[in-house]
Design a protein around this motif. Structure first.
Motif, PDB file in Angstrom:
ATOM      1  N   ASN A  18     -94.333 -40.165  95.804  1.00  0.00           N
ATOM      2  CA  ASN A  18     -94.071 -39.160  94.780  1.00  0.00           C
ATOM      3  C   ASN A  18     -93.900 -39.925  93.464  1.00  0.00           C
ATOM      4  N   GLN A  20     -93.478 -38.692  90.444  1.00  0.00           N
ATOM      5  CA  GLN A  20     -92.852 -37.926  89.381  1.00  0.00           C
ATOM      6  C   GLN A  20     -91.484 -38.428  88.931  1.00  0.00           C
ATOM      7  N   ASN A  21     -90.686 -38.962  89.835  1.00  0.00           N
ATOM      8  CA  ASN A  21     -89.306 -39.290  89.491  1.00  0.00           C
ATOM      9  C   ASN A  21     -89.011 -40.785  89.491  1.00  0.00           C
ATOM     10  N   ASP A  93    -103.743 -33.731  90.509  1.00  0.00           N
ATOM     11  CA  ASP A  93    -102.391 -34.121  90.907  1.00  0.00           C
ATOM     12  C   ASP A  93    -102.323 -35.159  92.028  1.00  0.00           C
ATOM     13  N   LYS A 124     -99.713 -42.836  88.025  1.00  0.00           N
ATOM     14  CA  LYS A 124     -98.675 -42.116  87.274  1.00  0.00           C
ATOM     15  C   LYS A 124     -99.074 -42.055  85.803  1.00  0.00           C
ATOM     16  N   LYS A 129     -99.423 -36.815  90.383  1.00  0.00           N
ATOM     17  CA  LYS A 129     -98.088 -36.598  90.936  1.00  0.00           C
ATOM     18  C   LYS A 129     -97.869 -37.307  92.267  1.00  0.00           C
TER      19      LYS A 129
END
Length: 149
Positions: A18, A20-21, A93, A124, A129
């Motif tokens: 992931n 995103q974070n 994505d 990224k 994503k």
């Protein structure tokens, strides 16, 4: 005459990163290969298959490396191409890691692990994503953003 058959169901857990974070940094000297030398990539793949002792590795053909739907990222030790990853862009994505290969001539480079961090940085920054990594494994679980799917 009646025959009983045992049904075996194999469950394989898959994983992804992931993006995103987390923040990522490139860990390797890399290039996006726009016109890759298919023979060189096959040579690395053959060395990888022998090192991993694959009984029947998935066959690759040099023409696959110039397919428009795949990104090929090459990894270098000094100026020598020593590893590559083939990734398929599914949509805006998600990118799917199709194949990784490394010649293992310098194991201290830890290219397998560091390639995931580098690819996470690349994708990224391109707005993706998720990177699908395929089958889950212990070493992949140590990567930032790791998730089972």
């Amino acid at each position: 005459m009646t025959y009983l058959r045992e049904k075996v169901i194999w469950m394989v857990q898959h994983c992804r990163i992931n993006l995103q974070n987390e923040t990522f940094e490139p860990q390797l000297n890399y290039k996006l290969l726009e016109n890759p030398d298919g023979n060189k990539l096959l040579e690395i793949y053959d060395e990888y298959s022998k090192y991993k002792q694959f009984e029947s590795p998935f066959p690759f053909y040099k023409e696959q490396f110039s397919h428009i739907d795949f990104d090929i990222i090459g990894y270098y030790d000094e100026d020598e191409l020593v590893a590559w990853t083939m990734l398929y862009v599914i949509n805006k994505d998600v990118v799917d890691c199709q194949q990784f290969a490394w010649n293992y001539k310098n194991p201290r480079l830890r290219i397998g692990f560091k390639s995931i961090e580098t690819e996470s940085f690349i994708y990224k920054n391109r707005g993706f994503k998720y990177i699908i990594l395929g089958e889950a494994s212990e070493y992949k679980s140590t990567c930032k953003g790791y998730e089972l799917i």
